[in-house]
Enzyme design. Structure first.
Site, PDB file in Angstrom:
ATOM      1  N   THR A 132       0.783  -1.250   0.162  1.00 54.38           N
ATOM      2  CA  THR A 132      -0.155   0.033   0.020  1.00 54.38           C
ATOM      3  C   THR A 132       0.955   1.330  -0.084  1.00 54.38           C
ATOM      4  O   THR A 132       1.855   1.197   0.682  1.00 54.38           O
ATOM      5  CB  THR A 132      -0.931  -0.127   1.238  1.00 54.38           C
ATOM      6  OG1 THR A 132      -1.643  -1.178   1.182  1.00 54.38           O
ATOM      7  CG2 THR A 132      -2.043   1.025   1.467  1.00 54.38           C
ATOM      8  N   ALA A 158       7.452   1.866   2.903  1.00 53.25           N
ATOM      9  CA  ALA A 158       7.879   2.029   4.394  1.00 53.25           C
ATOM     10  C   ALA A 158       7.987   3.553   4.624  1.00 53.25           C
ATOM     11  O   ALA A 158       8.010   4.368   3.847  1.00 53.25           O
ATOM     12  CB  ALA A 158       9.131   1.281   4.723  1.00 53.25           C
ATOM     13  N   GLU A 211      -0.709  -5.582   5.877  1.00 55.07           N
ATOM     14  CA  GLU A 211       0.683  -5.543   5.212  1.00 55.07           C
ATOM     15  C   GLU A 211       1.712  -6.457   5.920  1.00 55.07           C
ATOM     16  O   GLU A 211       2.295  -7.235   5.328  1.00 55.07           O
ATOM     17  CB  GLU A 211       1.115  -4.092   5.373  1.00 55.07           C
ATOM     18  CG  GLU A 211       0.624  -2.892   4.497  1.00 55.07           C
ATOM     19  CD  GLU A 211       1.146  -1.771   4.520  1.00 55.07           C
ATOM     20  OE1 GLU A 211       1.106  -0.853   3.464  1.00 55.07           O
ATOM     21  OE2 GLU A 211       1.503  -0.970   5.560  1.00 55.07           O
TER      22      GLU A 211
HETATM   23  C1  5RP Z   1       0.938   2.260   4.534  1.00 55.62           C
HETATM   24  C2  5RP Z   1       2.410   2.032   4.386  1.00 55.62           C
HETATM   25  C3  5RP Z   1       3.160   2.421   3.089  1.00 55.62           C
HETATM   26  O1  5RP Z   1       3.813   1.652   2.711  1.00 55.62           O
HETATM   27  C4  5RP Z   1       4.021   3.701   3.720  1.00 55.62           C
HETATM   28  O2  5RP Z   1       3.477   4.627   4.527  1.00 55.62           O
HETATM   29  C5  5RP Z   1       4.998   4.533   2.668  1.00 55.62           C
HETATM   30  O3  5RP Z   1       3.963   5.141   1.731  1.00 55.62           O
HETATM   31  P1  5RP Z   1       4.596   5.865   0.577  1.00 55.62           P
HETATM   32  O4  5RP Z   1       5.111   4.769  -0.317  1.00 55.62           O
HETATM   33  O5  5RP Z   1       3.340   6.616   0.052  1.00 55.62           O
HETATM   34  O6  5RP Z   1       5.312   7.121   0.878  1.00 55.62           O
HETATM   35  O7  5RP Z   1       3.188   1.523   5.351  1.00 55.62           O
HETATM   36  O8  5RP Z   1       0.390   1.610   5.545  1.00 55.62           O
END
Ligand code: 5RP
Length: 229
Positions: free
Chosen positions: A30, A87, A106
Site C-alpha cells: 500500500t 515503508a 501489510e
Molecule cells: C501504508 C504504508 C506505506 O507503505 C508507507 O506509509 C509508505 O508510503 P509511501 O510509499 O506513500 O511513502 O506502510 O500503511
C-alpha cells in the site's frame, strides 16, 4: 542502473517490479511508492505476465483491479513468492510501516511471503529508527494502550482523518494511534513489548525485511539485500 524517471519513488517501485516472474503469487503493498510497482506489474500483465496478486488494503486492491492484475486471497494461496511494499523509515533491515494505516494486513502479507522487498526513496533510510510507530488499536482500548505505551516510553496520538471529522478508521474498523518513542535503539525488543499490549491489534515495526530498493533523485536505485535471495 539508471531509470528514465527522476522520481525516486517511481524508480524504486518500477525496478522492484522486475523481480516478479511468471506464475508468481505476489503481495501488493500500500502507498504511493508501491503504486508504481503495481502499475508496472499491470503493464507487464497486459504483455502476457501470468501472476496473481494479494492486496494489502482496499487501495491496493482497487489499483490492482484497475490495472488488470488478477487477485487471490491468502486462503487460496497461503504462501506468496514475493511481497513488494513501501515503508515510512528503514534502518538495518527493520522497517516502520503504517503511514497509510494498512500495516496489519501489510504485515500478514509480508510474513506470508518467501521474500519481503521494501521500496522507498532515499529520504527514508536512517541509521537508527525514530519515526513514530503506527498502532492499530481496538477503539475500546484507546486509553489502556495510551497508558501501557507510556510505560514503554512512548507518547501516543490518535490519528485524525483528513476530509473526515474524527479519527482515522482502518480497513479493519479500528483506530490508528501513532506512538512517538524518539530514537528506537532496540526495535526488536520494542516490537515484542508492543505485541504483548492488550488492545493493540498490530504495530508497524517490521523485522522481516529481506531487500530494500532505494530510489534516488537522479533516477538510480540502490539495492541492499540481507542475504543472498
Ligand atoms: C501504508 C504504508 C506505506 O507503505 C508507507 O506509509 C509508505 O508510503 P509511501 O510509499 O506513500 O511513502 O506502510 O500503511
Amino acid at each position: 542502473m539508471k531509470n528514465t524517471t527522476q522520481n525516486p519513488k517511481q524508480a524504486a517501485g518500477e525496478r522492484a517490479a522486475k523481480l516478479v516472474k511468471n506464475n508468481m503469487i505476489v503481495g501488493l503493498g500500500t502507498g504511493s511508492t508501491t503504486a508504481y510497482a503495481i502499475k508496472e506489474l499491470g503493464r507487464r500483465v497486459a504483455d502476457g505476465l501470468d501472476i496473481l496478486g494479494v492486496p494489502t488494503s482496499y487501495q491496493s486492491a482497487f489499483l490492482a483491479t484497475e490495472n488488470g492484475i488478477p487477485l487471490t486471497t491468502l486462503d487460496e494461496h497461503p504462501v506468496l513468492d514475493i511481497d513488494i511494499d513501501g515503508a515510512d523509515q528503514v534502518a538495518n533491515f527493520i522497517a516502520i510501516k503504517g503511514g497509510g494505516a494498512a500495516h496489519t494486513r501489510e504485515k500478514i502479507v509480508a510474513e506470508s511471503a518467501k521474500k519481503f522487498v521494501v521500496v522507498i526513496d532515499d529520504s527514508k533510510m536512517a541509521d537508527v529508527l525514530s519515526h513514530p510507530v503506527p498502532l492499530e488499536v481496538i477503539p475500546a482500548a484507546r486509553k489502556l494502550v495510551e497508558k501501557n505505551v507510556a510505560k514503554l516510553g512512548g507518547k501516543t496520538q490518535v490519528r485524525m482523518g483528513v476530509n473526515k471529522d474524527g479519527p482515522v478508521i482502518s480497513d479493519n474498523g479500528n483506530f490508528i494511534m501513532d506512538a512517538d518513542f524518539g530514537k528506537i535503539d532496540d526495535p526488536v525488543s520494542l516490537s515484542k513489548e508492543l505485541s504483548y499490549c492488550t488492545g493493540i491489534v498490530e504495530h508497524g515495526i517490521f523485522t522481516n525485511v529481506d531487500m530494500v530498493y532505494i530510489g534516488k533523485k537522479d533516477g538510480t536505485v540502490k539495492i541492499i539485500s540481507l542475504r543472498n535471495l
